[in-house]
Enzyme design. Structure first.
Site, PDB file in Angstrom:
ATOM      1  N   HIS A 252      -7.850   0.027   0.488  1.00  0.00           N
ATOM      2  CA  HIS A 252      -8.758  -0.949   0.029  1.00  0.00           C
ATOM      3  C   HIS A 252      -8.048  -2.816   1.193  1.00  0.00           C
ATOM      4  O   HIS A 252      -6.695  -1.667   2.079  1.00  0.00           O
ATOM      5  CB  HIS A 252      -7.986  -1.676  -0.858  1.00  0.00           C
ATOM      6  CG  HIS A 252      -8.120  -2.982  -1.695  1.00  0.00           C
ATOM      7  ND1 HIS A 252      -7.522  -3.743  -1.479  1.00  0.00           N
ATOM      8  CD2 HIS A 252      -9.028  -3.327  -2.834  1.00  0.00           C
ATOM      9  CE1 HIS A 252      -8.328  -4.841  -2.016  1.00  0.00           C
ATOM     10  NE2 HIS A 252      -9.033  -5.076  -2.885  1.00  0.00           N
TER      11      HIS A 252
ATOM     12  N   ASP B 106      -0.386   3.222  -2.199  1.00  0.00           N
ATOM     13  CA  ASP B 106      -1.198   1.907  -3.057  1.00  0.00           C
ATOM     14  C   ASP B 106      -1.595   2.388  -4.100  1.00  0.00           C
ATOM     15  O   ASP B 106      -2.199   2.767  -4.191  1.00  0.00           O
ATOM     16  CB  ASP B 106      -2.080   1.088  -1.799  1.00  0.00           C
ATOM     17  CG  ASP B 106      -3.329   0.111  -2.616  1.00  0.00           C
ATOM     18  OD1 ASP B 106      -2.277  -0.161  -4.200  1.00  0.00           O
ATOM     19  OD2 ASP B 106      -3.838  -0.270  -2.339  1.00  0.00           O
TER      20      ASP B 106
ATOM     21  N   GLN C 177      -5.253   1.420  -8.247  1.00  0.00           N
ATOM     22  CA  GLN C 177      -6.016   2.410  -9.257  1.00  0.00           C
ATOM     23  C   GLN C 177      -5.228   2.998  -9.557  1.00  0.00           C
ATOM     24  O   GLN C 177      -6.069   3.635 -10.902  1.00  0.00           O
ATOM     25  CB  GLN C 177      -7.196   2.193  -7.908  1.00  0.00           C
ATOM     26  CG  GLN C 177      -7.997   1.791  -7.692  1.00  0.00           C
ATOM     27  CD  GLN C 177      -8.537   0.030  -8.916  1.00  0.00           C
ATOM     28  OE1 GLN C 177      -8.838   1.014  -9.889  1.00  0.00           O
ATOM     29  NE2 GLN C 177      -8.339  -1.242  -8.460  1.00  0.00           N
TER      30      GLN C 177
ATOM     31  N   LYS D 171      -4.350  -5.231 -13.445  1.00  0.00           N
ATOM     32  CA  LYS D 171      -5.384  -3.569 -13.313  1.00  0.00           C
ATOM     33  C   LYS D 171      -4.879  -2.124 -14.439  1.00  0.00           C
ATOM     34  O   LYS D 171      -5.438  -1.877 -14.494  1.00  0.00           O
ATOM     35  CB  LYS D 171      -5.346  -3.090 -11.950  1.00  0.00           C
ATOM     36  CG  LYS D 171      -6.289  -3.815 -10.918  1.00  0.00           C
ATOM     37  CD  LYS D 171      -6.435  -3.408 -10.083  1.00  0.00           C
ATOM     38  CE  LYS D 171      -6.267  -4.095  -8.453  1.00  0.00           C
ATOM     39  NZ  LYS D 171      -8.297  -4.856  -8.886  1.00  0.00           N
TER      40      LYS D 171
ATOM     41  N   CYS E 145     -14.054  -4.451  -0.798  1.00  0.00           N
ATOM     42  CA  CYS E 145     -12.361  -4.803  -0.685  1.00  0.00           C
ATOM     43  C   CYS E 145     -12.647  -3.654   0.626  1.00  0.00           C
ATOM     44  O   CYS E 145     -11.147  -3.450   0.731  1.00  0.00           O
ATOM     45  CB  CYS E 145     -11.674  -5.009  -0.843  1.00  0.00           C
ATOM     46  SG  CYS E 145     -11.957  -6.920  -1.803  1.00  0.00           S
TER      47      CYS E 145
HETATM   48  N1  PMP Z   1      -5.588  -1.403  -3.785  1.00  0.00           N
HETATM   49  C1  PMP Z   1      -6.890  -1.771  -4.530  1.00  0.00           C
HETATM   50  C2  PMP Z   1      -6.732   0.135  -4.737  1.00  0.00           C
HETATM   51  C3  PMP Z   1      -6.976  -1.962  -5.867  1.00  0.00           C
HETATM   52  O1  PMP Z   1      -7.964  -1.223  -5.682  1.00  0.00           O
HETATM   53  C4  PMP Z   1      -6.743  -3.853  -5.298  1.00  0.00           C
HETATM   54  C5  PMP Z   1      -7.531  -4.470  -6.076  1.00  0.00           C
HETATM   55  N2  PMP Z   1      -8.607  -4.652  -6.437  1.00  0.00           N
HETATM   56  C6  PMP Z   1      -6.217  -4.146  -4.880  1.00  0.00           C
HETATM   57  C7  PMP Z   1      -5.699  -2.904  -3.413  1.00  0.00           C
HETATM   58  C8  PMP Z   1      -5.432  -4.964  -4.740  1.00  0.00           C
HETATM   59  O2  PMP Z   1      -4.747  -6.248  -5.494  1.00  0.00           O
HETATM   60  P1  PMP Z   1      -4.176  -7.486  -6.282  1.00  0.00           P
HETATM   61  O3  PMP Z   1      -5.775  -8.131  -5.322  1.00  0.00           O
HETATM   62  O4  PMP Z   1      -3.902  -7.038  -7.367  1.00  0.00           O
HETATM   63  O5  PMP Z   1      -3.343  -7.744  -4.888  1.00  0.00           O
END
Ligand code: PMP
Length: 406
Positions: free
Chosen positions: A123, A200, A203, A226, A364
């Protein structure tokens, strides 16, 4: 097959009871943000209704209650992650902030030419902060290639590890494709070359049982929203000594021991990395989400989620004219697809007209989309409350979109 044994779980999510344009809401966008169970809504309302006060500072009872509730969640997280020390849990505002905190905090530990390896499925939140770190220090970013099934290419990874990278940034589950990395194995290989590892888990936290002693990474990050908790709160887990070596990203109140105009002495972990008033209600809401997960995310429910995702993939394939992306057999939570050559956004809008919420775009993960030669795709993602009716409703709607467009 697919016995709806999550009916009592689903009933705990008030938002799912609504009707949109005559259709029951079919929420297939959990990977973007999950819905919240009543226990989370109640915990936050209870704090604001009865205990609202700032934490750590005041002498009065409300503040003592708020502090107790806030710090209890740190203990819960220690247990949830099987961390060794409660001081290894830092509250942030989300995954993005957690990664920025680490990337900024490591600045002084890098020099020009140091290598940072980044998962190609990452991401943007796990790419851009490292690029900024590279700009500050002269470090070099190297993406870890994926194989033809969009899984991390283990041979290429091992070749890159021979460069003795300073940092290895991995994702646990890809938000765009749902592919799962064998993070314990990848971390072990990275550590053997002396790298600092960050995983990270944005998910993963809603779907897997997490064990820091097993994964053994230096940093693990995720967002409350999430995993059935509120927005505005995230977690940074860090192995104590590595966490303690980070320079703070934010400085100010709460994180100090002593301040004078001549010099300031920082406090100790965890406060040293939690400057300012924290997101108190959100942390308390996150605590309720963890209680919820610990009660409801049983092995049986995990197996049910896997079965449901498999059913979704099979139904999509059976529909025809659907391109699916990524590996399929062990994906978690997410299915990425396009309908023939139709633009993902058109498909998303037409699905929305039938009460279906999916995500469309680059998710993203532009470098990943680029490697797939895609501008974007649709993503259907499931959660603990998703049931077979949702999938059937979605497939029927997609079939009608197909009839309309093709
Ligand atoms: N990493 C991953 C794998 C994500 O799915 C997301 C959210 N789509 C993020 C980072 C960023 O998370 P946040 O917007 O809650 O900071």
């Amino acid at each position: 097959l697919l016995t709806p044994h999550n009916a009592n779980i689903r009933a705990q999510f008030p938002v799912l009871k609504q009707i949109l344009d005559g259709y029951p809401l079919c929420y297939l966008d959990t990977a973007a943000t999950s819905q919240k169970p009543q226990i989370v809504l109640d915990a936050m309302a209870q704090y604001y209704t009865n205990d609202n006060a700032n934490v750590h500072r005041a002498a009065h009872q409300l503040s003592a209650r708020a502090t107790l509730s806030y710090e209890k969640v740190r203990d819960q997280l220690q247990h949830f992650l099987k961390a060794k020390h409660r001081e290894e849990i830092i509250f942030t505002h989300g995954t993005t902030e957690s990664i920025n905190l680490v990337a900024f905090g490591l600045t002084a530990q890098l020099t020009a030419g140091d290598v940072i390896l980044i998962d190609s499925a990452a991401h943007h939140a796990n790419i851009v902060p490292w690029q900024e770190l590279a700009k500050r220090t002269g470090a070099v970013i190297k993406p870890i290639p994926l194989d033809k099934h969009c899984r991390l290419d283990i041979n290429a990874y091992q070749a890159l590890l021979a460069l003795k990278p300073k940092i290895v940034a991995l994702c646990h589950i890809s938000n765009a494709l749902g592919t799962v990395n064998p993070v314990a194995q990848l971390v072990q290989l990275a550590k053997a070359q002396g790298a600092i590892t960050l995983v990270d888990g944005a998910q993963a936290a809603a779907h897997l049982t997490l064990d820091m002693t097993d994964i053994d990474c230096d940093f693990y990050v995720f967002s409350g929203h999430k995993m059935y908790g509120p927005t505005g709160v995230g977690v940074l887990y860090g192995r104590f000594d590595v966490l303690d070596s980070l320079a703070p990203l934010l400085t100010g109140g709460e994180m100090i021991k002593r301040v004078s105009f001549e010099a300031t002495e920082f406090g100790s972990l965890p406060n040293r990395l939690e400057a300012g008033t924290p997101p108190i209600a959100e942390v308390i809401g996150l605590g309720a989400a963890i209680t919820f997960l610990q009660t409801e995310l049983t092995g049986q429910v995990q197996a049910y989620e896997a079965e449901l995702l498999n059913y979704l993939q099979c139904q999509l394939r059976a529909l025809g004219e659907v391109h699916l992306y990524g590996a399929f057999d062990d994906n978690i939570g997410v299915v990425a697809f396009n309908l023939a050559d139709e633009h993902h956004q058109d498909v998303g809008i037409l699905l929305d007209q039938q009460g279906i919420a999916v995500r469309c775009g680059h998710h993203c993960a532009m470098p990943l989309m680029h490697s797939l030669n895609l501008k974007g795709c649709c993503r259907a993602s499931i959660g603990i409350y998703t049931n077979k009716d949702d999938i059937d409703h979605f497939i029927t709607a997609l079939a009608s979109v197909k009839d309309l467009l093709l």
